[in-house]
Scaffold this active site. Structure first.
Site, PDB file in Angstrom:
ATOM      1  N   ALA A  64     -17.718 123.054 -11.690  1.00 39.96           N
ATOM      2  CA  ALA A  64     -17.565 122.675 -10.288  1.00 39.96           C
ATOM      3  C   ALA A  64     -16.457 121.637 -10.145  1.00 39.96           C
ATOM      4  O   ALA A  64     -16.158 120.881 -11.067  1.00 39.96           O
ATOM      5  CB  ALA A  64     -18.883 122.119  -9.757  1.00 39.96           C
ATOM      6  N   LYS A  83     -13.853 123.961  -4.461  1.00 36.17           N
ATOM      7  CA  LYS A  83     -14.911 123.245  -3.751  1.00 36.17           C
ATOM      8  C   LYS A  83     -15.482 124.038  -2.571  1.00 36.17           C
ATOM      9  O   LYS A  83     -16.643 123.872  -2.211  1.00 36.17           O
ATOM     10  CB  LYS A  83     -14.374 121.896  -3.246  1.00 36.17           C
ATOM     11  N   ASN A 122     -10.962 111.240 -11.445  1.00 41.54           N
ATOM     12  CA  ASN A 122     -11.025 111.645 -10.040  1.00 41.54           C
ATOM     13  C   ASN A 122     -12.055 110.799  -9.304  1.00 41.54           C
ATOM     14  O   ASN A 122     -13.083 110.420  -9.849  1.00 41.54           O
ATOM     15  CB  ASN A 122     -11.341 113.142  -9.914  1.00 41.54           C
ATOM     16  N   MET A 164     -12.633 111.960  -5.924  1.00 41.76           N
ATOM     17  CA  MET A 164     -12.446 112.809  -4.746  1.00 41.76           C
ATOM     18  C   MET A 164     -13.484 112.506  -3.662  1.00 41.76           C
ATOM     19  O   MET A 164     -13.183 112.525  -2.473  1.00 41.76           O
ATOM     20  CB  MET A 164     -12.517 114.282  -5.139  1.00 41.76           C
ATOM     21  N   PHE A 195     -16.501 114.246  -3.090  1.00 34.71           N
ATOM     22  CA  PHE A 195     -17.119 115.451  -2.495  1.00 34.71           C
ATOM     23  C   PHE A 195     -16.394 115.875  -1.214  1.00 34.71           C
ATOM     24  O   PHE A 195     -17.020 116.138  -0.184  1.00 34.71           O
ATOM     25  CB  PHE A 195     -18.605 115.221  -2.178  1.00 34.71           C
ATOM     26  N   ASN A 206     -22.881 124.508  -6.545  1.00 35.11           N
ATOM     27  CA  ASN A 206     -23.233 123.133  -6.863  1.00 35.11           C
ATOM     28  C   ASN A 206     -23.352 122.347  -5.561  1.00 35.11           C
ATOM     29  O   ASN A 206     -22.408 122.296  -4.776  1.00 35.11           O
ATOM     30  CB  ASN A 206     -22.112 122.563  -7.761  1.00 35.11           C
ATOM     31  N   SER A 212     -22.475 112.622  -9.841  1.00 37.12           N
ATOM     32  CA  SER A 212     -21.096 112.208  -9.579  1.00 37.12           C
ATOM     33  C   SER A 212     -21.057 110.696  -9.377  1.00 37.12           C
ATOM     34  O   SER A 212     -21.911 110.142  -8.683  1.00 37.12           O
ATOM     35  CB  SER A 212     -20.549 112.897  -8.333  1.00 37.12           C
ATOM     36  N   ASN A 224     -18.888 109.166  -7.618  1.00 32.58           N
ATOM     37  CA  ASN A 224     -18.031 108.878  -6.468  1.00 32.58           C
ATOM     38  C   ASN A 224     -18.731 108.916  -5.117  1.00 32.58           C
ATOM     39  O   ASN A 224     -18.079 108.788  -4.086  1.00 32.58           O
ATOM     40  CB  ASN A 224     -16.852 109.859  -6.463  1.00 32.58           C
ATOM     41  N   THR A 225     -20.047 109.087  -5.094  1.00 33.58           N
ATOM     42  CA  THR A 225     -20.833 108.980  -3.870  1.00 33.58           C
ATOM     43  C   THR A 225     -21.809 107.831  -4.058  1.00 33.58           C
ATOM     44  O   THR A 225     -22.661 107.897  -4.952  1.00 33.58           O
ATOM     45  CB  THR A 225     -21.598 110.284  -3.563  1.00 33.58           C
ATOM     46  N   LYS A 272     -27.602 118.811 -12.732  1.00 28.98           N
ATOM     47  CA  LYS A 272     -26.446 118.330 -13.493  1.00 28.98           C
ATOM     48  C   LYS A 272     -26.561 116.823 -13.678  1.00 28.98           C
ATOM     49  O   LYS A 272     -26.725 116.085 -12.699  1.00 28.98           O
ATOM     50  CB  LYS A 272     -25.144 118.690 -12.770  1.00 28.98           C
ATOM     51  N   ASN A 331     -21.627 115.575 -16.388  1.00 24.67           N
ATOM     52  CA  ASN A 331     -20.617 115.291 -15.373  1.00 24.67           C
ATOM     53  C   ASN A 331     -19.564 114.352 -15.965  1.00 24.67           C
ATOM     54  O   ASN A 331     -19.529 114.123 -17.167  1.00 24.67           O
ATOM     55  CB  ASN A 331     -21.306 114.660 -14.148  1.00 24.67           C
ATOM     56  N   THR A 332     -18.723 113.782 -15.116  1.00 22.68           N
ATOM     57  CA  THR A 332     -17.702 112.835 -15.568  1.00 22.68           C
ATOM     58  C   THR A 332     -18.349 111.489 -15.921  1.00 22.68           C
ATOM     59  O   THR A 332     -19.477 111.213 -15.546  1.00 22.68           O
ATOM     60  CB  THR A 332     -16.640 112.635 -14.483  1.00 22.68           C
ATOM     61  N   TYR A 360     -12.911 122.397 -17.069  1.00 16.96           N
ATOM     62  CA  TYR A 360     -12.058 122.257 -15.895  1.00 16.96           C
ATOM     63  C   TYR A 360     -10.757 121.581 -16.329  1.00 16.96           C
ATOM     64  O   TYR A 360      -9.680 122.161 -16.238  1.00 16.96           O
ATOM     65  CB  TYR A 360     -12.793 121.443 -14.820  1.00 16.96           C
TER      66      TYR A 360
END
Length: 360
Positions: free
Chosen positions: A67, A71, A116, A118, A120, A147, A183, A185-186, A223, A252-253, A325
């Protein structure tokens, strides 16, 4: 040729600009009648020994696209035609959102990595469901996982309802569903990995998937982050088994920045790190999950996968499927095709006849 193009041209263009140009090219391929089918004939995995049966689905290869790339479900058929055994779209949120301010995507070329943040950015689950409704049928269709994540403006207390809204829209069109709680980033998202929050969330999503797809049970996975403590990984694994989940995607990252060789200004950028530096931790998490769950769950390994040997190592360590990815960013458009071809050779040189034998 791609390596030369990357070194001379691509690195001079902002990473997100390249991403959008690539997606535009893939959409163009997908819009031309017969183009994706022709590409698939040339590049898709054909060795039956690579085929994997998992989640009630027949994957032509264990290698899938993680993912984050597609997106909004705009290019999955073209991506499948380039050699991926499955494509995971998203992360998709309940409501459309623009994501974080730019720049938000950074290449760490000396480390073969990407950062990243990003956030979402996507057009929302209604738009994705609309696109997936038109999926072609037949044996050549690309397996598509979906996802789903939390909308940034939705408070943590209302997260379950947000995931449920996306599930109800997308479950009928997904080959499998993934709950993304990992993630970085949220804000607050990773808090949902704690089992006291994760249990009611996954229970609500499972019930919503069954309601919205009564004729077909949609496989459900979660995940997780590589930054979880080992005890928390065990707790999530136990919860997944207890709830009857179909699998776990790991990982994940990462927010860690260990032993990187890129310029300090880049290394200091906030966000999730992916690529080669994640390889060891991702493999460690996979082995821990396999030891904890045995064969009771499908384990999908992602993080630092660059070569056929990496795929082989993950399968030998207990992964049923493998995703990548960042490896494609540095390897180019024919990367998946090359990895599949090398994986066929790797298998033939081994004592196993098929990949599932190597997994066991």
């Amino acid at each position: 040729m791609y390596r030369l193009l990357f070194a001379l041209v691509i690195v001079r263009v902002p990473a997100e600009t390249v991403h959008h140009l690539t997606l535009r090219g893939l959409r163009a391929i997908q819009s031309v009648p017969g183009a994706a089918r022709l590409l698939r004939r040339l590049l898709a995995p054909r060795d039956p020994a690579l085929a994997v049966r998992a989640l009630g689905l027949d994957f032509p290869s264990p290698l899938g696209l993680a993912a984050g790339f597609d997106k909004d479900a705009v290019a999955y058929e073209a991506l499948g035609a380039f050699g991926f055994g499955h494509v995971e779209i998203g992360t998709v949120t309940g409501r459309p959102q623009p994501g974080n301010p730019r720049p938000r995507l950074f290449r760490l070329v000396p480390d073969r990595a990407v950062i990243n943040r990003m956030g979402f950015n996507n057009e929302g689950s209604e738009a994705a469901a609309h696109r997936l409704r038109g999926r072609p049928g037949g044996a050549d269709r690309t397996i598509v996982g979906v996802n789903i994540g939390k909308t940034k403006t939705v408070p943590e207390a209302a997260a379950a309802a947000d995931y449920v809204a996306s599930t109800e829209r997308l479950a009928p069109h997904a080959d499998y569903l993934v709950v993304n709680v990992s993630s970085p980033n949220t804000p607050g998202l990773r808090n949902l990995q704690a089992v006291e929050h994760l249990r009611p969330l996954l229970t609500a999503v499972r019930e919503a998937a069954d309601r919205s797809s009564p004729a077909r049970r949609v496989p459900l996975l979660v995940k997780i982050a590589p930054d979880l403590a080992d005890g928390d990984i065990d707790a999530v694994a136990d919860l997944a088994v207890d709830l009857g989940l179909d699998g776990i995607i790991a990982t994940n990252t990462t927010i860690a920045r260990d032993a990187l060789h890129s310029p300090p200004a880049l290394v200091k950028e906030t966000g999730g790190l992916s690529g080669a530096p994640l390889k060891d931790r991702s493999l460690d998490v996979l082995r821990r999950l396999r030891a904890r769950t045995s064969d009771r769950l499908v384990l999908i390994s992602v993080g630092g996968v660059e070569t056929a040997d990496d795929v082989w190592e993950r399968i030998r360590a207990g992964a049923t499927l493998v995703q990548a990815y960042t490896g494609m960013i540095y390897g180019g458009p024919f990367w998946a095709h090359r990895v599949n071809r090398a994986l066929s050779h790797r298998l033939r040189e081994s004592t196993f006849q098929t990949l599932p034998e190597a997994h066991h």
